[in-house]
Design a protein around this motif. Structure first.
Motif: not given
Lengths: 668, 271, 279
Positions: B23-26, B31-33, B36-40
């Motif tokens: 759930g945390l890794v990966p 999900m976070c990455v 964040i990528t999408n938010a670029s």
């Protein structure tokens, strides 16, 4: 030969310590209990457990002083060898419980913390918060579970002990038990049966005892021919919280930690207690007993509270009798640390915070000093011969009684924090005796013809069916129980009068007749609590009658047994000279009373009626002396008594030698 | 009495701990990455396209990374999670504490997130990159994403039907809650935060992380919803041409909206 | 403390069941109102006069109780939907909180019903056996005092050792599922018990047992068996089943820091498992 087994009836402190000790000795145990053993009544004990310890020793304390306090507190009705042995074991018992993981409170340096309890001047009492009994019980429960996991213990929880199985030679060879859910009967063959079933609180209706403390196991042994000793000695705890379903204990530790008992000097003062100035408060225990203050022995505290409410009319409330037990002068953090558990109980059931508002308390039936008569073997040093099969054996061979349901240790009055000790001690000490008992026998009960057990089960079934199939009557067992409780509480608690006792005996007979025809509403054969209660109720009568008869016949005051018509007077003279003279007469009278009444009451049940006889008491270590807490003229009486005692011991040394050589228990 | 243990019973501890860890890794980290990528996208089409180029620079290894490090752990986390969710019994009607509601929410958001991720992957990628299947998915309005036209295809996919942004908003919110709350419970499970006070502090930190990621996720969503897809495609095509010329991207028709570009590209490359 | 407009009767609704595996049904009783009653007193009154609101004479309600001071754990049941001890459930307080003015009594739902409000909680004690909740001393002879312990240690251990095995934490735990094995016709008591124990042995041990493992792992002597207890905690039905709903700590009548114990046990098994993996 089949493997020999022991049945232990009752899973409180004494039953569990016995079970654990027997397992250590490699003896398999069948443990029978009405409730899961972890829920036994021992959990209710709050205050602590006594022993002389390294700190008190340096203040002059010793095992001997603990012994002396116990015997003096018990008004010399205790057989002394068991008490002496117990007090010698006490520090070791606490060490063991410490090793078993009991979370005793600690000092800053990491030693066991101690508090002071009633009837002593030393801080002997080790405690675990305000739930010492619970903590001790859990430690033993855990050890027994460990043995259960190893296969040495079989637990029969939710089972009712219905009778011992006594063979043609009069020896106990097992028990009949009944499953409280399936209602099925079962015989357990046993080479020794240990009854550790606690006190008979339900005989008094409401008391500080748990609902399973109905005395039925002891009573069923009584019915089977076991003798019952000192039934009339029932301790009334001075401080309980009155309730509709139960009188909840307020531990003596509340006073041990500095709690003060008082009433407003003005009758039924309606002011908020915190607004009543010191000068208008009557701290009656402190004024009447300047040495012990609030920590006088229980019987005295009880009587004083009773006296303040009944005779002086100073009860705090008009409609119900109570006095204040005040802790509000102690910092809250300290109260929480030392008494958190019991204060929470008060708050939970009364809805008032005792850290803020003085508690309202009143005496309640608490403990039975009396119980099944048991034997012991005295050692040459005045203690017990440990390992003797006689220790704690009833008059029915192979049937033992330990814990609250035996009659030893506490005499006419029990000191606070001595019961936990006596319970654990008896379990531990009697174990090796039973081991030797088993070794003496060349047979195992399991090898007896099955018919012995089948017959016993058939008899129990028949009795059960008879109760179920009673013709319908308008007698309700719960109603009868309530009447019995009210009657016993009125006639046989704090103050006893012969006319009331006589009347009570007649009424108890009537109640028993009614109980014998009372209808059970539930006639089913699954988890029928109705019929179990009815049977237990019927078994309360032998004990109730033993209590009443014992109290009626004992025309004196001793410990918890207080008959104002026979009380020893205070000295009245204004001059010391005059008081000394009165003291001479007082001591004469005291000696005469001792000669007549320093005896155990022994009841045997014959056709449902207790027949009383009296047994001499072994006072070989500490000669009886007047118990003088708070009596006016105590100083002079003590002077006279000491002089007489000194003269006596100088004069008759040979007699002391004779006492030491005498058999421990006079033949009955 | 012998007791036949099921596989799950026998390895319950290990499975639960792997579940917790994945759930945390990966999964959570991914999900976070990803968000964040999408938010670029908020930094412009170029920024987003460059980010996607970077990911796709893995080339043929990408499929192994996707399956090994994302899909399989995710599937395990999701499927075992469904098993866990069904093994519990909700009782908030009797015990309505915040923590108990969060226990329920953790399971419900997990299920929502699972459904969302499955539809999201279908929506954007069509699940499998196999010819006929891709065509089928495409004809259903799915498999919309083209890596070399990243922003424009994503924007068009989002703008095709109002249902999609709503689904995405719910899905992102559920996933982020599931992640943030999951990190908090994981900290208890593994014994990172112990006392009630420490658990409270950790709770606040997890909540802050959750709110932060939620804002990032919603920003990305807003970015794609408001993007001018036509303009974006022009920019992407220009970037593609340049990037192929500089050797930064490997030409691949499947990653383009307009595969003809590839031919044009080939034309210009050969004089 | 007593509201002025008290009802003249206390309406009591009881969920009854005649035996294991049988259908449950409801009965209504009206008890004349008195001040300062608790649920125990109400049940005692029903026992003395088991007549329903409709005037039907019924079998008395079966229920368990013991100390009546909330230290034995016997009288645990669902009162107005929440698990608690019936001795400390005061009617006046319940009526304040219950808009319907009704008191609803049900048996605990996570344990097999024996009859009416009586349930079989043997699984609780079985879990204690599983985690070896005891100090493994050599024996009961006099070996002097136990190890010295600081006040801090005692104050940390004491609350954990107050657990009375009532089962409140288990009843409220959404991860604790009921295990019920119905006795077959002709099955012996012992065979049945074995079947029950087998079924229980793989089911969740619950917060109380995890707490006991932590208690004994913190005891200076108890910690000698720490590894065994941690192993037990990772067996089927172990600590991994916990879902962190934290209802246990919210309903515990003794306010035992169960979730702290769970987190401590979580850390200990993590370290233990990792060590074991690399050893």
């Amino acid at each position: 030969m089949a493997k020999q087994r022991v049945v232990v009836v009752g899973g409180g402190l004494s039953g569990l310590s016995m079970t654990m000790k027997l397992c250590e000795l490699g003896i398999p145990v069948d443990l029978v209990s009405l409730v899961p053993v972890k829920r036994s009544h021992s959990v209710c004990a709050q205050g602590g457990i006594n022993s002389c310890n390294d700190a008190t020793r340096q203040l002059g304390d010793s095992e001997w002083k603990h012994f002396d306090d116990t015997v003096y507190g018990g008004d010399f009705l205790n057989h002394q060898p068991p008490v002496k042995e117990m007090c010698e074991w006490a520090p070791k018992v606490i060490d063991l419980m410490d090793r078993l993981g009991v979370t005793f409170n600690r000092t800053g340096e990491g030693f066991l913390d101690r508090r002071r309890f009633g009837g002593t001047l030393y801080k002997r009492t080790a405690f675990a918060g305000a739930t010492t009994g619970q903590q001790l019980l859990y430690a033993l429960d855990e050890q027994v579970r460990r043995w259960e996991a190893e296969g040495l213990v079989r637990k029969f929880e939710h089972y009712d002990f219905t009778s011992p199985i006594v063979d043609d030679n009069g020896a106990c060879r097992g028990v009949v038990i009944q499953n409280l859910h399936s209602m099925e009967f079962l015989a357990l063959p046993a080479d020794a049966v240990v009854v550790a079933s606690g006190g008979p609180g339900l005989v008094y209706g409401r008391s500080t005892m748990s609902v399973m403390c109905n005395g039925s196991a002891a009573s069923r042994c009584f019915r089977a021919g076991a003798k019952y000793g000192n039934a009339e000695f029932i301790q009334v705890h001075p401080t309980a919280i009155p309730g509709a379903d139960k009188l909840r204990l307020m531990s003596e530790s509340a006073r041990g930690e500095g709690g003060r008992v008082w009433v407003p000097r003005r009758s039924q003062d309606t002011r908020d207690p915190k607004l009543i100035p010191e000068s208008e408060r009557y701290y009656f225990l402190e004024e009447r007993y300047p040495a012990y203050m609030n920590l006088v022995p229980r019987d005295i505290a009880t009587r004083e509270i009773f006296d303040i409410c009944v005779n002086e009319g100073l009860s705090v409330d008009a409609d119900k009798m109570c006095v204040y037990l005040d802790l509000t002068h102690i910092p809250k953090a300290e109260l929480d640390r030392k008494l958190g558990g019991i204060l929470d109980i008060y708050q939970k059931f009364q809805g008032v915070d005792p850290r803020e508002v003085p508690m309202k308390i009143f005496p309640a039936v608490h403990y039975s000093m009396g119980g099944l008569w048991t034997d012991y073997e005295r050692s040459s040093s005045g203690g017990l011969v440990v390992g003797s099969p006689r220790n704690h054996e009833t008059n029915i061979p192979n049937l033992y009684a330990i814990g609250e349901c035996d009659y030893h240790y506490h005499g006419a009055n029990r000191l606070g924090a001595n019961s936990l000790l006596s319970c654990i001690f008896t379990g531990l000490m009697v174990g090796p005796g039973i081991e030797n008992k088993l070794k003496q026998s060349k047979t195992a009960a399991a090898d007896l013809p099955p018919a012995v057990f089948q017959q016993a089960v058939a008899a129990a079934k028949e009795q059960h069916q008879a109760v179920l199939q009673r013709p319908s009557s308008d007698q309700n067992p719960y109603q009868i129980h309530q009447e019995l409780g009210d009657l016993m509480t009125r006639a046989a608690t704090v103050v006893r009068r012969n006319d009331q006792l006589k009347a009570a005996i007649a009424t108890v007979e009537e109640l028993e007749q009614r109980a014998n025809v009372a209808t059970v509403v539930d006639t089913g054969s699954w988890t029928n609590q109705n019929v179990i209660f009815t049977k237990a109720l019927m078994d309360m009568f032998p004990l109730a009658k033993a209590i009443l008869w014992g109290a009626l016949q004992r025309d004196e005051c001793r410990g918890a047994h207080f008959k104002p018509d026979f009380s020893m007077p205070s000295l009245t003279s204004d001059t010391r000279e005059g008081r000394l003279q009165e003291a001479e007469q007082w001591c004469d009278r005291f000696q005469a009373n001792t000669d007549k009444w320093l005896k155990s009451t022994i009841a045997t049940l014959v056709d449902g009626q207790p027949k009383l006889s009296y047994e001499d008491i072994d006072t070989s270590s500490i000669p009886p002396r007047p118990r003088l807490y708070g009596l006016v003229g105590a100083e002079e009486i003590e002077t006279v008594w000491k002089r007489r005692a000194a003269a006596k011991s100088a004069q008759v040394d040979p007699m002391a030698a004779r006492a030491a050589a005498a058999p421990a228990v006079a033949s009955l | 009495m012998t007791n036949e243990l099921t596989f799950i019973q026998k390895h319950e501890f290990l499975l639960r701990r792997i579940h917790s860890l994945t759930g945390l890794v990966p999964v959570g980290l991914y999900m976070c990455v990803h968000l964040i990528t999408n938010a670029s996208i908020l930094n412009g089409v170029e920024a987003f396209q460059n980010a996607v180029y970077a990911i796709h620079s893995l080339g043929n290894a990408l499929v192994f990374v996707e399956w090994g490090a994302i899909f399989l752990p995710l599937l395990f986390h999701a499927i075992f999670g469904v098993y866990i969710a069904y093994s519990g019994q909700f009782n908030t009607s009797s015990y309505g504490t915040a923590k108990n509601w969060r226990y329920v929410a953790q399971r419900i958001t997990g299920l929502i997130a699972f459904v969302f991720i499955v539809s999201h992957v279908a929506h954007m990628h069509g699940w499998f990159h196999v010819g006929f299947w891709e065509k089928l998915m495409h004809s259903l309005g799915l498999a919309q994403f083209r890596a070399y036209n990243a922003a424009s295809t994503a924007a068009m996919a989002m703008q095709a039907n109002i249902v999609w942004p709503i689904l995405y908003a719910i899905g992102i919110a559920a996933s982020v809650f599931h992640f943030a709350n999951g990190v908090w419970t994981m900290g208890i499970t593994w014994g990172v935060w112990i006392s009630p006070a420490a658990q409270k502090r950790a709770d606040r930190i997890c909540a802050a992380i959750g709110v932060g990621i939620l804002l990032i996720g919603f920003s990305a969503l807003g970015g794609f919803m408001t993007l001018d897809a036509q303009k974006a495609e022009d920019i992407e095509n220009r970037m593609y041409t340049e990037s192929v010329n500089t050797g930064r991207v490997v030409p691949n028709a499947k990653k383009l909206t307009n595969p003809k570009l590839l031919e044009e590209q080939a034309g210009t490359a050969k004089p | 403390m007593i509201a002025s407009n008290q009802p003249s009767v206390i309406k009591v609704r009881v969920k009854r069941q005649d035996g294991p595996g049988q259908a449950a049904y409801w009965q209504h009783f009206d008890i004349p109102y008195e001040e300062n009653l608790n649920i125990i007193s109400v049940l005692q009154k029903i026992a003395a006069k088991p007549i329903t609101r409709d005037g039907q004479r019924v079998a008395p309600i079966a229920w368990d109780c013991g100390c009546l001071e909330e230290v034995c754990g016997s009288c645990t049941m669902l009162i107005n939907g929440r698990v608690r001890q019936s001795c400390s459930a005061l009617i006046d307080r319940l009526l304040e909180d219950s808009p319907s003015g009704e008191v609803v009594l049900e048996p605990m739902s996570k344990f097999p019903v024996v009859r009416d409000l009586v349930v079989d909680r043997a699984r609780i004690f079985q879990a204690l056996k599983k985690v070896k909740a005891w100090v493994e001393v050599d024996g009961y002879f006099d070996m002097g005092p136990g190890p010295k312990q600081s006040r801090t240690q005692q104050e940390a251990a004491y609350p954990l050792s107050e657990c009375m095995s009532c089962g409140c934490c288990l009843e409220a735990c959404p991860q604790y599922a009921k295990v019920e094995v119905i006795r077959e016709a002709g099955e012996s008591e012992e065979a049945y018990r074995q079947r029950v124990e087998a079924a229980n042995s793989v089911a969740f041990i619950g917060p109380h047992a995890i707490n006991q493992a932590v208690l004994f792992n913190s005891n200076p002597t108890g910690q000698f068996k720490k590894a065994e207890r941690l192993e037990a905690l990772t067996e089927p039905g172990g600590i991994q089943v916990c879902g962190n709903a934290q209802n246990c700590v919210a309903v515990c009548p003794k306010h035992i820091p169960l979730t702290t114990s769970i987190a401590q046990a979580g850390r200990a098994v993590t370290v233990h498992a990792v060590k074991k993996f690399f050893e």
